[in-house]
Design an enzyme around this catalytic site. Structure first.
Site, PDB file in Angstrom:
ATOM      1  N   GLN A   1       5.791 -14.585  -1.678  1.00  9.28           N
ATOM      2  CA  GLN A   1       6.671 -15.660  -2.154  1.00  9.28           C
ATOM      3  C   GLN A   1       5.962 -16.597  -3.129  1.00  9.28           C
ATOM      4  O   GLN A   1       6.618 -17.315  -3.880  1.00  9.28           O
ATOM      5  CB  GLN A   1       7.197 -16.481  -0.969  1.00  9.28           C
ATOM      6  CG  GLN A   1       8.142 -15.722  -0.057  1.00  9.28           C
ATOM      7  CD  GLN A   1       9.483 -15.397  -0.707  1.00  9.28           C
ATOM      8  OE1 GLN A   1       9.919 -16.033  -1.666  1.00  9.28           O
ATOM      9  NE2 GLN A   1      10.142 -14.380  -0.190  1.00  9.28           N
TER      10      GLN A   1
ATOM     11  N   GLY B   1       5.620  -5.565  -0.904  1.00  9.39           N
ATOM     12  CA  GLY B   1       4.961  -6.499   0.005  1.00  9.39           C
ATOM     13  C   GLY B   1       4.697  -5.918   1.381  1.00  9.39           C
ATOM     14  O   GLY B   1       3.622  -6.099   1.966  1.00  9.39           O
ATOM     15  N   THR B   2       5.681  -5.198   1.906  1.00  8.34           N
ATOM     16  CA  THR B   2       5.534  -4.654   3.266  1.00  8.34           C
ATOM     17  C   THR B   2       4.359  -3.680   3.335  1.00  8.34           C
ATOM     18  O   THR B   2       3.521  -3.759   4.240  1.00  8.34           O
ATOM     19  CB  THR B   2       6.844  -3.964   3.699  1.00  8.34           C
ATOM     20  OG1 THR B   2       7.896  -4.945   3.662  1.00  8.34           O
ATOM     21  CG2 THR B   2       6.737  -3.396   5.098  1.00  8.34           C
TER      22      THR B   2
ATOM     23  N   THR C   1       2.095   9.754  -6.146  1.00 13.02           N
ATOM     24  CA  THR C   1       2.337   9.587  -7.585  1.00 13.02           C
ATOM     25  C   THR C   1       2.804   8.169  -7.860  1.00 13.02           C
ATOM     26  O   THR C   1       3.687   7.656  -7.178  1.00 13.02           O
ATOM     27  CB  THR C   1       3.393  10.614  -8.071  1.00 13.02           C
ATOM     28  OG1 THR C   1       2.883  11.920  -7.795  1.00 13.02           O
ATOM     29  CG2 THR C   1       3.671  10.469  -9.554  1.00 13.02           C
TER      30      THR C   1
ATOM     31  N   SER D   1       4.742  -8.680  -4.442  1.00 18.26           N
ATOM     32  CA  SER D   1       5.866  -7.759  -4.555  1.00 18.26           C
ATOM     33  C   SER D   1       6.677  -8.060  -5.812  1.00 18.26           C
ATOM     34  O   SER D   1       7.110  -9.193  -6.028  1.00 18.26           O
ATOM     35  CB  SER D   1       6.745  -7.919  -3.310  1.00 18.26           C
ATOM     36  OG  SER D   1       7.875  -7.111  -3.417  1.00 18.26           O
TER      37      SER D   1
ATOM     38  N   CYS E   1      15.283 -10.289   5.885  1.00 23.33           N
ATOM     39  CA  CYS E   1      14.889  -9.282   6.880  1.00 23.33           C
ATOM     40  C   CYS E   1      15.253  -9.700   8.297  1.00 23.33           C
ATOM     41  O   CYS E   1      15.285  -8.874   9.183  1.00 23.33           O
ATOM     42  CB  CYS E   1      13.393  -9.028   6.780  1.00 23.33           C
ATOM     43  SG  CYS E   1      12.882  -8.748   5.102  1.00 23.33           S
TER      44      CYS E   1
HETATM   45  N1  PLP Z   1       6.120 -11.026   2.839  1.00 23.06           N
HETATM   46  C1  PLP Z   1       6.951 -12.035   2.541  1.00 23.06           C
HETATM   47  C2  PLP Z   1       6.460 -13.441   2.682  1.00 23.06           C
HETATM   48  C3  PLP Z   1       8.253 -11.789   2.103  1.00 23.06           C
HETATM   49  O1  PLP Z   1       9.061 -12.807   1.817  1.00 23.06           O
HETATM   50  C4  PLP Z   1       8.677 -10.439   1.971  1.00 23.06           C
HETATM   51  C5  PLP Z   1      10.059 -10.136   1.573  1.00 23.06           C
HETATM   52  O2  PLP Z   1      10.963 -10.937   1.714  1.00 23.06           O
HETATM   53  C6  PLP Z   1       7.764  -9.410   2.274  1.00 23.06           C
HETATM   54  C7  PLP Z   1       6.507  -9.733   2.705  1.00 23.06           C
HETATM   55  C8  PLP Z   1       8.156  -7.974   2.129  1.00 23.06           C
HETATM   56  O3  PLP Z   1       8.136  -7.604   0.770  1.00 23.06           O
HETATM   57  P1  PLP Z   1       8.911  -6.305   0.259  1.00 23.06           P
HETATM   58  O4  PLP Z   1      10.359  -6.646   0.249  1.00 23.06           O
HETATM   59  O5  PLP Z   1       8.368  -6.073  -1.126  1.00 23.06           O
HETATM   60  O6  PLP Z   1       8.572  -5.203   1.175  1.00 23.06           O
END
Ligand code: PLP
Length: 379
Positions: free
Chosen positions: A177, A69-70, A235, A197, A323
């Site tokens: 989410q 996700g990030t 990769t 993610s 986080c």
């Molecule tokens: N965006 C949202 C809404 C999330 O809840 C999260 C993780 O909790 C992320 C992004 C980040 O995803 P990842 O953990 O795969 O980097």
């Protein structure tokens, strides 16, 4: 252990693990290779592209694999900012985004971009008129999350996309989410880019995807080889991607029944907390939220202390998102919903999934009741 932190991450599904394992030892070819053994890896990840595309009404070539996700959020925002810098430098987002979006916006601000953070109401929903009013001639991107990770509020994505498109602006949504926990159709919902993610839906960590609608061209974010049509080098995480494909198949097949099961269990948990523990407040909308999300403030105590006591009882919860945990200062999401003082301090997030049971909820209520009473007695 009773695991109530499924918004932070989920356990890998046994069938996902089974699907992944051969790609770690027997079928380890690099998908870029041009011999048959390697081509099997390439075929496996391309099959997943089709599965994911089918799950959101996209085309396989519109799905790009990322590390999660990030990265997807960073690529969408920085990539579009870079690609459209000559057209404009204004981005619209919300005050309740995940830090993967907020901190990326702050990074862009330091590089000369202007960011509008839309407020939300006390249920965590944006106001569409505010969105319309904040659009400027130089707005290049609207990035608004599908569902919030702390309070589960679900935004009116289709209408947001309509507004974006009427103004010829690209619309990105962070669906980390929401994906597989609510129905998503990128065409019907006017979504141009979407982050997801794998570890949020029973796949492995470090794997995800970014949907990029045909014709939208964010700048290259990861430079290197020619993987992912030359726009995301590196990769491929073959075993992670294969596992993600399996997780999507399982999640899609069971989505409707999972939603009903999880929502009923969550409603039962809230009903008992609300009726059996004094001075509690629900954070976020009563009805319009992710099925497994419950965020409650226990007034007069610290959510963090309750979390520690529940941990000693074998119950995993969160006092914010994974986080932000440990950052102090209170959740930016709850603050945006108007929470302050006791309500902000006393928040606890519990996120349920299908592995949880009603019996677990009874145990959780009992432990919360006793621990809250102990903490309040000690004040
Ligand atoms: N965006 C949202 C809404 C999330 O809840 C999260 C993780 O909790 C992320 C992004 C980040 O995803 P990842 O953990 O795969 O980097």
């Amino acid at each position: 252990m009773i695991y109530l932190d499924n918004a932070a991450t989920t356990p890998v599904h046994p069938d996902v693990l089974k699907a992944m394992l051969p790609y770690l030892d027997k079928q380890y070819g690099n998908p870029s290779g041009i011999y048959e053994f390697a081509e099997k890896s390439k075929a496996a990840i391309d099959e997943v592209r089709k599965i994911i595309a089918g799950s959101i009404n996209a085309k396989p070539e519109e799905i790009y694999f990322t590390s999660g996700g990030t990265e997807s959020d960073n690529w969408a925002l920085i990539g579009m900012a870079e690609a459209l810098k000559d057209k404009g430098r204004h981005i619209i987002t919300t005050a309740i985004e995940h830090h993967a979006v907020i901190n990326t916006c702050e990074y862009l601000k330091q590089r000369g971009y202007d960011v509008t953070y839309l407020d939300v109401d006390n249920e965590g929903i944006i106001n569409l008129k505010n969105l319309r009013d904040s659009i400027r001639k130089d707005t290049i991107l609207i990035s608004i999350m599908c569902a919030n990770n702390e309070v589960g509020s679900i935004q009116p994505i289709k209408s947001i996309g309509e507004i974006a498109h009427r103004n010829n602006i690209c619309f990105h949504t962070d669906a980390v989410q929401a994906y597989l926990h609510t129905q998503i159709d990128v065409k019907k919902m006017n979504i141009d880019m979407m982050s997801a993610s794998s570890h949020k839906f029973r796949g492995a960590k470090g794997c995800g995807f970014l949907y990029i609608r045909d014709g939208i061209k964010p700048a290259v974010f990861m430079h290197g080889g020619k993987q992912e049509s030359g726009v995301r080098a590196g990769t491929e995480n073959v075993h992670g991607i294969v596992g993600m494909g399996e997780a999507v198949k399982i999640g899609l097949k069971n989505m409707s029944k999972n939603i009903v099961y999880t929502r009923n269990m969550r409603d039962y948990l809230w009903y008992r907390i609300e009726h059996e523990i004094p001075n509690v407040m629900l954070n976020g909308s009563r009805y319009d939220r992710l099925p497994g999300n419950l965020n409650v403030s226990f007034l007069g105590i610290e959510g963090q202390s309750l979390l520690v006591m529940l941990d000693m009882d074998g119950i995993c919860t969160s006092s914010g998102s994974a986080c932000t945990a440990g950052l102090g200062g209170g959740s930016h999401v709850l603050k945006a919903l108007g929470a302050s003082g006791d309500r902000l301090k006393g928040a606890l997030r519990m996120t349920l999934d299908v592995q949880n049971t009603m019996e677990e909820m009874d145990y959780v209520v009992w432990r919360i009741k006793e621990n809250v009473a102990t903490l309040r007695d000690n004040i």
